[in-house]
Design a protein around this motif. Structure first.
Motif, PDB file in Angstrom:
ATOM      1  N   UNK A   1      24.586  50.343  34.940  1.00  0.00           N
ATOM      2  CA  UNK A   1      24.464  49.178  35.811  1.00  0.00           C
ATOM      3  C   UNK A   1      25.833  48.735  36.320  1.00  0.00           C
ATOM      4  N   UNK A   2      25.801  47.995  37.402  1.00  0.00           N
ATOM      5  CA  UNK A   2      27.010  47.409  37.985  1.00  0.00           C
ATOM      6  C   UNK A   2      27.330  46.110  37.256  1.00  0.00           C
ATOM      7  N   UNK A   3      28.604  45.898  36.937  1.00  0.00           N
ATOM      8  CA  UNK A   3      28.997  44.715  36.173  1.00  0.00           C
ATOM      9  C   UNK A   3      30.090  43.947  36.906  1.00  0.00           C
ATOM     10  N   UNK A   4      29.913  42.628  36.980  1.00  0.00           N
ATOM     11  CA  UNK A   4      30.926  41.723  37.514  1.00  0.00           C
ATOM     12  C   UNK A   4      31.224  40.694  36.437  1.00  0.00           C
ATOM     13  N   UNK A   5      32.485  40.533  36.095  1.00  0.00           N
ATOM     14  CA  UNK A   5      32.843  39.599  35.032  1.00  0.00           C
ATOM     15  C   UNK A   5      33.981  38.699  35.483  1.00  0.00           C
ATOM     16  N   UNK A   6      33.758  37.398  35.369  1.00  0.00           N
ATOM     17  CA  UNK A   6      34.813  36.412  35.588  1.00  0.00           C
ATOM     18  C   UNK A   6      35.577  36.263  34.282  1.00  0.00           C
ATOM     19  N   UNK A   7      36.892  36.366  34.350  1.00  0.00           N
ATOM     20  CA  UNK A   7      37.670  36.316  33.113  1.00  0.00           C
ATOM     21  C   UNK A   7      39.118  35.951  33.396  1.00  0.00           C
ATOM     22  N   UNK A   8      39.766  35.378  32.367  1.00  0.00           N
ATOM     23  CA  UNK A   8      41.222  35.185  32.383  1.00  0.00           C
ATOM     24  C   UNK A   8      41.899  36.193  31.461  1.00  0.00           C
ATOM     25  N   UNK A   9      41.100  37.034  30.831  1.00  0.00           N
ATOM     26  CA  UNK A   9      41.592  37.960  29.815  1.00  0.00           C
ATOM     27  C   UNK A   9      42.180  39.228  30.422  1.00  0.00           C
ATOM     28  N   UNK A  10      43.317  39.136  31.062  1.00  0.00           N
ATOM     29  CA  UNK A  10      43.889  40.306  31.715  1.00  0.00           C
ATOM     30  C   UNK A  10      44.233  41.407  30.722  1.00  0.00           C
ATOM     31  N   UNK A  11      44.671  41.028  29.521  1.00  0.00           N
ATOM     32  CA  UNK A  11      45.067  42.038  28.541  1.00  0.00           C
ATOM     33  C   UNK A  11      43.882  42.865  28.072  1.00  0.00           C
ATOM     34  N   UNK A  12      42.674  42.294  28.112  1.00  0.00           N
ATOM     35  CA  UNK A  12      41.480  43.014  27.704  1.00  0.00           C
ATOM     36  C   UNK A  12      40.886  43.795  28.866  1.00  0.00           C
ATOM     37  N   UNK A  13      40.682  43.121  30.011  1.00  0.00           N
ATOM     38  CA  UNK A  13      39.943  43.749  31.106  1.00  0.00           C
ATOM     39  C   UNK A  13      40.703  44.890  31.754  1.00  0.00           C
ATOM     40  N   UNK A  14      42.041  44.872  31.643  1.00  0.00           N
ATOM     41  CA  UNK A  14      42.802  45.932  32.296  1.00  0.00           C
ATOM     42  C   UNK A  14      42.478  47.305  31.734  1.00  0.00           C
ATOM     43  N   UNK A  15      41.905  47.341  30.542  1.00  0.00           N
ATOM     44  CA  UNK A  15      41.557  48.617  29.922  1.00  0.00           C
ATOM     45  C   UNK A  15      40.137  49.067  30.251  1.00  0.00           C
ATOM     46  N   UNK A  16      39.356  48.217  30.909  1.00  0.00           N
ATOM     47  CA  UNK A  16      37.940  48.515  31.090  1.00  0.00           C
ATOM     48  C   UNK A  16      37.483  48.552  32.549  1.00  0.00           C
ATOM     49  N   UNK A  17      38.053  47.700  33.398  1.00  0.00           N
ATOM     50  CA  UNK A  17      37.484  47.516  34.732  1.00  0.00           C
ATOM     51  C   UNK A  17      37.860  48.653  35.679  1.00  0.00           C
ATOM     52  N   UNK A  18      37.101  48.719  36.790  1.00  0.00           N
ATOM     53  CA  UNK A  18      37.351  49.729  37.818  1.00  0.00           C
ATOM     54  C   UNK A  18      37.937  49.114  39.080  1.00  0.00           C
ATOM     55  N   UNK A  19      37.742  47.806  39.277  1.00  0.00           N
ATOM     56  CA  UNK A  19      38.291  47.125  40.445  1.00  0.00           C
ATOM     57  C   UNK A  19      38.517  45.663  40.111  1.00  0.00           C
ATOM     58  N   UNK A  20      39.286  44.988  40.957  1.00  0.00           N
ATOM     59  CA  UNK A  20      39.694  43.615  40.688  1.00  0.00           C
ATOM     60  C   UNK A  20      39.571  42.787  41.964  1.00  0.00           C
TER      61      UNK A  20
END
Length: 253
Positions: A188-207
């Motif tokens: 599935x497609x995932x969109x997540x609002x977050x301030x956790x740059x240290x975490x999401x930088x390892x998981x996301x495909x776009x910003x």
């Protein structure tokens, strides 16, 4: 990731005559894992609610699967900041997730075998089935958030929207939660609002950086230029879990 699933064109939205989003153009493709960043009050949650059809734009269009969001809401899962179930309320994990199958005119006692099967599948995906009889108040913050996500999964959505899903979760719980989201992203497609740059930088495909306008980067990178455009001042950039100072002098010391 070739098929657009969300298309926003020339979107403007204001609240009580105060501009919130201006001239937004954004295309999100099937299979994306998009991080939505930006300052408080910048319009991140508003953008999600427009995608869900909970709000209507003043100008422009939002299309999900080429249709107005309200017509395809059953294909979208949503985990808001406040899920609406107090952690002290005496309710079990199983019953919280069953709430995701409630329909107008269908009471608590009229769940079908398909409903209970869907609940088990969702809890299995969140690795919470063994805790199905546990009361919500007995869970950790990370476990409660897994239950909230399971509730959003019971209708087998094709898009999952999450608004600050790790705001009350410790560091270990954040990593575990994003590991599970990474697995969900396989289907599935995932969109997540977050301030956790240290975490999401390892998981996301776009910003996407949001601050009245939307600045989109079709890569798992958060650049200093993007954040300066969104936050309107130099900030500290976190990339691949490591902090890199990109601060320049701005304002008085």
């Amino acid at each position: 990731m070739n098929t657009p699933v969300i298309k926003i064109r020339d979107l403007w939205f204001s609240f009580k005559d105060a501009p919130v989003l201006s001239g937004v153009n954004l295309t999100i493709h099937s299979g994306d894992f998009l991080a939505i960043l930006g300052p408080n009050g910048g319009g991140k949650t508003t953008l999600l609610k427009l995608m869900l059809g909970l709000l209507k734009p003043d100008q422009g269009t939002v299309r999900v699967f080429d249709r107005p969001p309200g017509e395809v809401v059953h294909r979208i899962g949503y985990v808001p900041q406040d899920i609406g179930v107090k952690k002290t309320f005496p309710i079990s994990v199983l019953d919280v997730v069953l709430m995701g199958r409630l329909r107008p005119g269908i009471g608590w006692s009229r769940y079908s075998s398909a409903d209970t099967s869907a609940v088990q599948d969702a809890l299995d995906q969140m690795e919470m089935w063994e805790l199905r009889s546990r009361r919500i108040e007995q869970l950790s913050g990370g476990q409660r958030q897994r239950v909230n996500i399971a509730r959003a999964l019971v209708d087998e959505p094709e898009i999952l929207l999450l608004d600050e899903p790790t705001s009350s979760v410790d560091t270990k719980g954040q990593t575990d939660l994003y590991d599970l989201l990474e697995k969900l992203n396989e289907t599935m497609t995932i969109l997540v609002v977050s301030h956790d740059l240290s975490i999401i930088s390892s998981y996301v495909k776009s910003v996407a950086c949001v601050n009245r306008q939307v600045f989109f980067h079709d890569a798992p990178e958060v650049t200093a230029d993007m954040l300066e455009m969104a936050y309107q001042c130099p900030v500290e950039l976190i990339a691949h879990g490591l902090p890199h100072r990109v601060l320049e002098h701005h304002g008085d010391d």
